[in-house]
Scaffold this motif. Structure first.
Motif, PDB file in Angstrom:
ATOM      1  N   ILE A 226       0.415  -7.929  -4.252  1.00 15.37           N
ATOM      2  CA  ILE A 226      -0.777  -7.250  -4.749  1.00 15.37           C
ATOM      3  C   ILE A 226      -0.512  -5.752  -4.730  1.00 15.37           C
ATOM      4  CG2 ILE A 226      -3.228  -6.843  -4.362  1.00 15.37           C
ATOM      5  CD1 ILE A 226      -3.342  -9.544  -2.964  1.00 15.37           C
ATOM      6  N   LEU A 227      -0.703  -5.114  -5.876  1.00  9.33           N
ATOM      7  CA  LEU A 227      -0.456  -3.679  -6.022  1.00  9.33           C
ATOM      8  C   LEU A 227      -1.720  -2.991  -6.495  1.00  9.33           C
ATOM      9  CD1 LEU A 227       2.937  -3.847  -7.936  1.00  9.33           C
ATOM     10  CD2 LEU A 227       2.667  -3.361  -5.521  1.00  9.33           C
TER      11      LEU A 227
ATOM     12  N   ILE B 215       0.847  -1.193   0.000  1.00  4.42           N
ATOM     13  CA  ILE B 215       0.000   0.000   0.000  1.00  4.42           C
ATOM     14  C   ILE B 215       0.883   1.244   0.000  1.00  4.42           C
ATOM     15  CG2 ILE B 215      -1.839  -1.219   1.227  1.00  4.42           C
ATOM     16  CD1 ILE B 215      -1.021   0.320   3.740  1.00  4.42           C
ATOM     17  N   ASP B 216       0.285   2.361  -0.435  1.00  7.47           N
ATOM     18  CA  ASP B 216       1.037   3.616  -0.489  1.00  7.47           C
ATOM     19  C   ASP B 216       0.363   4.737   0.289  1.00  7.47           C
ATOM     20  OD1 ASP B 216      -1.138   4.026  -2.074  1.00  7.47           O
ATOM     21  OD2 ASP B 216      -0.013   4.396  -3.923  1.00  7.47           O
TER      22      ASP B 216
ATOM     23  N   VAL C  49       6.239   1.041   2.228  1.00  7.13           N
ATOM     24  CA  VAL C  49       7.651   1.397   2.095  1.00  7.13           C
ATOM     25  C   VAL C  49       7.803   2.880   2.401  1.00  7.13           C
ATOM     26  CG1 VAL C  49       9.652   1.453   0.588  1.00  7.13           C
ATOM     27  CG2 VAL C  49       8.003  -0.404   0.380  1.00  7.13           C
ATOM     28  N   ASP C  50       8.529   3.174   3.456  1.00  8.54           N
ATOM     29  CA  ASP C  50       8.807   4.552   3.864  1.00  8.54           C
ATOM     30  C   ASP C  50      10.105   4.989   3.204  1.00  8.54           C
ATOM     31  OD1 ASP C  50       9.125   6.961   5.028  1.00  8.54           O
ATOM     32  OD2 ASP C  50       9.327   6.242   7.095  1.00  8.54           O
TER      33      ASP C  50
ATOM     34  N   SER D 102      -5.927   2.064  -0.448  1.00  2.00           N
ATOM     35  CA  SER D 102      -5.157   1.204   0.461  1.00  2.00           C
ATOM     36  C   SER D 102      -6.055   0.201   1.189  1.00  2.00           C
ATOM     37  CB  SER D 102      -4.393   2.072   1.471  1.00  2.00           C
ATOM     38  OG  SER D 102      -3.440   2.879   0.805  1.00  2.00           O
ATOM     39  N   GLU D 103      -7.167   0.665   1.753  1.00  2.00           N
ATOM     40  CA  GLU D 103      -8.051  -0.251   2.467  1.00  2.00           C
ATOM     41  C   GLU D 103      -8.650  -1.271   1.510  1.00  2.00           C
ATOM     42  OE1 GLU D 103     -10.783   1.259   5.318  1.00  2.00           O
ATOM     43  OE2 GLU D 103      -9.627   3.072   5.685  1.00  2.00           O
TER      44      GLU D 103
END
Length: 895
Positions: free
Chosen positions: A342-343, A260-261, A289-290, A266-267
């Protein structure tokens, strides 16, 4: 296809047996209200009651249906708990709710609790009814309940698309994993609509509205498909477990990862990942990913909400750190055995796609061993296209950044105009490049690009010939200006990325430093009280909040053991949440679904099986939920504190076991000593006294006197043994009091030698004392007793014709008293052991008539005065026992 390993089959068998013991939940699942779930549940309960099973109705909603209410006749129904609810307009109304405590106290074999997705009124222990049922299951009660498929959390988006209705009351899908049986209660859509029209589902007014909205044939058919699909997924999961337990081969299931971004999808991705993982029977997780870039509050909130949703659905959450998203995802996939990523494809970067640098393209090229699932949401993609332009500086923070960039650019222009007289045009570009770097380090990438464009235009207009025009006369100047723009953009990108990485590393360093400091402080704390004090201070300092650590007292009541600030008092809601968290090993209070009315966030220190107390963290009421970094830091620090408390508890238990073992050893030795050493003088005394009574007149006076002397001697010997035992008791319990006084060491030696000669009249004792008096500030009687014990020990093993030598001398700071004999001596490895109680050797005061207490008492008495006793080798043969006592400054005798 390979056969499953023996270990996998064993795990499956154990899992099956565990499910039979622990899964006591039966769910009656329907596609919509009115299909007959409650009716089916009551019918099954009545059948169990006819079989003699203890069945109780906790709460059942009949909704006015007569045929359903008729099934309640003859069933035991728990009374409901009255609740007064205060609405937002200030009015109060009385309701009744399911009484969880009454159900736990009654504890039937089977309990009926209807409407699994029900939301409890404020004031109860749990926010949702499924949490009440979870507590019932943990208490060993089998529960029958009912649920509509639209209330499953992972189906929330699909139900909204199908019906246009957003369901607010949801149940985490992971809760269904606790179900032993899921019964599908089905009814064709047409029959359900007929029941609705007949008023068997809702009242006529409500039924008419429902027919026009939720209960359309199309909606009911789609919901029915979802219900069947849910049942099929659980049947497939059960089949896999049973096949694996029987040894049948199964395909390898690898972990599913949703990336998720923090954007709006995202949900949705989390729910899709849950459904895919459930169908595959695979574990799943959610990763963010931060890259170090600053997140706006809305995006951060969406990310946190998706993480919370994943945890509710039973997935794991992880935050990865790095500047390359694809690299971090692939590295994590390799470490954790991820088979599918999954993107969500919501943002299309035209330049990145043209260069083959988009996230999906990178994953496709580098993740050949992975299965990639791209979830496309057209509405979000359209919004993403509209957002391709640079963001407008609408926020206050953005305006200040652009103002800072403009001022920095103006300063660069001023410096360039001054340096124009001395530097070439090419060198002037370095001034503007420096300005771009300064802005890039302090602000965002978009602001740095803005600065680079301003500097490019100004450099071209004011300094590149021909001046005061955007035209460029020579090709060399075109190349120089273009390269300046490229260099400015690249440098701004690198500087921004570096600043973001530094910010991210700073946050990671803060967490690591907090954990390191806590670990160092915990290692210096040896008891539970010190650990709690250190832990509360560390939590308050690292998380910038009030922290309290609670522990149970002797009455098993949870109380505050340490807090920062020290005078902090917890509310009744905080104490209730802490008690719940400690008993169940779960989080409670604020930011959770359990007792979330409490002002504090409660974290358990131990587990449900080994409770160690709880931590209550109270943040500023105006503050939102802690971000994932704060949450992970709080959990990590709490875990470290819990482990330290567990180590302290184990250390105390080991010390208690050691003391108990030592006590048992001493008890056995004492019993052995009493049975042998103390019994011998009693036997002698009884024999002598019996002889006198029987033959008093017949015995000559000399023999009668010998018998009386024997009785007296054995009585004195018994008195010494008992005195030794009493002295050891006083030493062991710390009740031996020292009545110190100034005395001459020579007087103590003389008194001890005089007592020894009464027991051993024929023994020769040689005494060597200093010519000048040596004063001691001691308890004279105790030092005399200690010296007498050593002299008696030497006398018993000294040969009859050899003397016992007593030498007194000082070395300036201590007085040394050496008692030497010419006996058999003591081996070097046993010289330190002879001062232990009941040490089993045939020397010293342990034989032939010793209990093994004399030298132990000597060491205790001398040690109470700050002195020491040690055994030294004799002069060639024998043993020397040395007493060492401190010499205090002499008393002031001046008038």
């Amino acid at each position: 296809m390979s056969e499953p390993s023996r270990e996998a089959r064993a795990d499956a068998l154990l899992s099956t047996e565990h499910d039979e013991r622990t899964h006591r939940l039966k769910i009656f699942l329907g596609a919509a209200p009115g299909v007959g779930k409650t009716y089916a549940m009551l019918s099954a309960a009545r059948e169990l009651k006819r079989q003699g099973v203890d069945v109780v109705v906790g709460v059942v909603e009949t909704h006015g249906r007569a045929e359903t209410a008729a099934l309640l006749e003859g069933m035991e129904v728990l009374p409901r708990r009255p609740v007064r609810y205060k609405s937002s307009d200030g009015s109060e109304r009385d309701f009744t709710e399911f009484d969880l405590d009454a159900a736990l106290a009654r504890k039937p074999a089977v309990l009926l609790v209807d409407e699994l997705a029900h939301r409890n009124l404020p004031g109860g222990r749990h926010e949702r009814r499924w949490q009440d049922i979870a507590e019932l299951l943990d208490a060993g009660i089998e529960v029958y309940t009912a649920l509509n498929v639209q209330h499953l959390e992972s189906l929330n988006d699909q139900v909204r698309r199908i019906t246009g209705v957003t369901v607010r009351e949801t149940v985490p899908d992971v809760f269904l994993d606790r179900a032993r049986d899921i019964v599908l209660v089905d009814l064709p859509p047409r029959e359900l609509i007929v029941r609705l029209k007949q008023g068997k589902v809702y009242v006529p007014e409500t039924a008419a509205a429902a027919l026009n909205a939720f209960f359309s044939p199309t909606n009911l058919a789609a919901l029915r498909e979802l219900a069947v699909d849910t049942i099929a997924g659980h049947v497939d999961s059960d089949l896999r477990e049973h096949m694996l337990a029987r040894g049948s081969a199964m395909t390898v299931r690898r972990r599913v990862l949703a990336a998720i971004d923090g954007h709006a999808q995202s949900e949705y991705l989390v729910r899709v990942a849950r459904r895919i993982a459930e169908r595959r029977g695979a574990p799943w997780s959610v990763a963010f990913v931060d890259t170090g870039a600053r997140l706006d509050p809305a995006r951060r909130e969406r990310r946190d909400a998706a993480m919370r949703l994943a945890r509710r659905l039973g997935g794991e959450t992880v935050i990865l750190r790095g500047h390359a998203i694809a690299d971090e995802l692939l590295a994590h996939a390799d470490r954790e055995g991820v088979g599918q990523i999954i993107l969500g494809r919501t943002r299309e970067r035209v330049v990145a796609r043209m260069l083959g640098r988009s996230l999906t393209q990178l994953l496709l090229r580098r993740g050949a061993h992975l299965e990639l699932t791209i979830i496309a949401t057209p509405s979000e993609r359209a919004k993403a296209r509209r957002r391709l332009r640079l963001p407008q500086p609408s926020a206050r923070g953005s305006r200040s950044e652009y103002i800072y960039a403009t001022l920095t650019t103006l300063v660069a222009f001023g410096l360039a105009f001054i340096a124009d007289r001395y530097l070439s045009v090419a060198n002037l570009s370095l001034i503007f490049l420096t300005a771009v770097l300064v802005v890039a380090v302090r602000t965002r990438m978009s602001v740095a690009v803005y600065t680079a464009i301003l500097c490019f235009l100004g450099y071209n207009y004011f300094f590149a010939p021909p001046r005061y025009t955007l035209e460029i006369s020579s090709f060399d100047d075109v190349l120089a200006v273009t390269l300046f723009l490229v260099a400015a953009l690249v440098c701004s990108r690198l500087a921004t990325r570096l600043a973001s990485q530094v910010e991210s590393l700073r946050g990671a360093h803060v967490q690591a430093r907090a954990l390191l400091t806590l670990g160092q402080q915990l290692t210096t704390s040896t008891d539970a009280s010190g650990i709690r004090d250190v832990g509360s201070k560390a939590l308050a300092h690292a998380l910038r909040c009030d922290a309290a650590i609670l522990a149970r007292d002797a009455e098993q009541v949870l109380r505050v053991a340490a807090s920062v600030p020290p005078e902090r008092a917890l509310s009744a809601q905080d104490l209730a949440a802490a008690d719940w968290g400690d008993r169940h090993g779960e989080q409670a209070g604020r930011y959770t679904d359990t007792l979330n009315g409490a002002p504090s966030w409660v974290l358990p220190l131990g587990s449900e099986n080994h409770p160690l107390g709880a931590v209550a963290l109270r943040f500023d009421p105006a503050m939102g939920e802690p971000d994932p970094d704060q949450r992970s830091l709080a959990l990590a620090m709490t875990q470290d504190i819990g482990q330290a408390l567990e180590r302290a508890r184990l250390s105390d238990e080991l010390e208690g076991a050691r003391v108990q073992g030592e006590t048992e050893r001493l008890r056995n030795a004492l019993l052995s000593s009493v049975s042998h050493d103390l019994r011998s003088p009693l036997a002698s005394m009884i024999g002598a006294a019996g002889t006198l009574i029987s033959y008093e007149q017949k015995l000559p006076p000399e023999e009668r006197r010998e018998l009386l002397e024997a009785i007296l001697g054995e009585g004195q010997r018994l008195d010494r043994y008992i005195q030794n035992l009493l002295d050891m008791t006083r030493l062991g319990h710390g009740t031996l009091k020292l009545n110190r006084d100034w005395t001459d060491s020579a007087e103590i030696v003389a008194a001890s030698v005089m007592r020894l000669r009464k027991l051993f009249p024929d023994l020769r004792v040689e005494t060597v004392a200093p010519s000048e008096p040596v004063l001691l500030y001691v308890h004279p009687a105790l030092i005399e007793q200690a010296l007498f014990n050593i002299l008696e020990n030497a006398a018993r093993f000294s040969p009859p014709d050899e003397p016992v030598r007593v030498s007194v001398h000082s070395n300036g700071e201590r007085l040394l008293i050496d008692v030497s004999d010419r006996g058999p001596g003591i081996p070097e490895e046993e010289r330190a052991l002879i001062f232990d109680m009941f040490y089993s050797v045939s020397r010293g005061d342990r034989a032939p008539q010793g209990t093994g207490l004399g030298l132990a008492i000597c060491r205790g008495m001398i040690g109470a005065h700050g002195g020491s006793v040690e055994a030294l080798p004799g002069d060639g043969i024998g043993t020397t026992i040395r007493i060492s006592l401190p010499l205090p400054p002499p008393p002031d005798t001046s008038p």
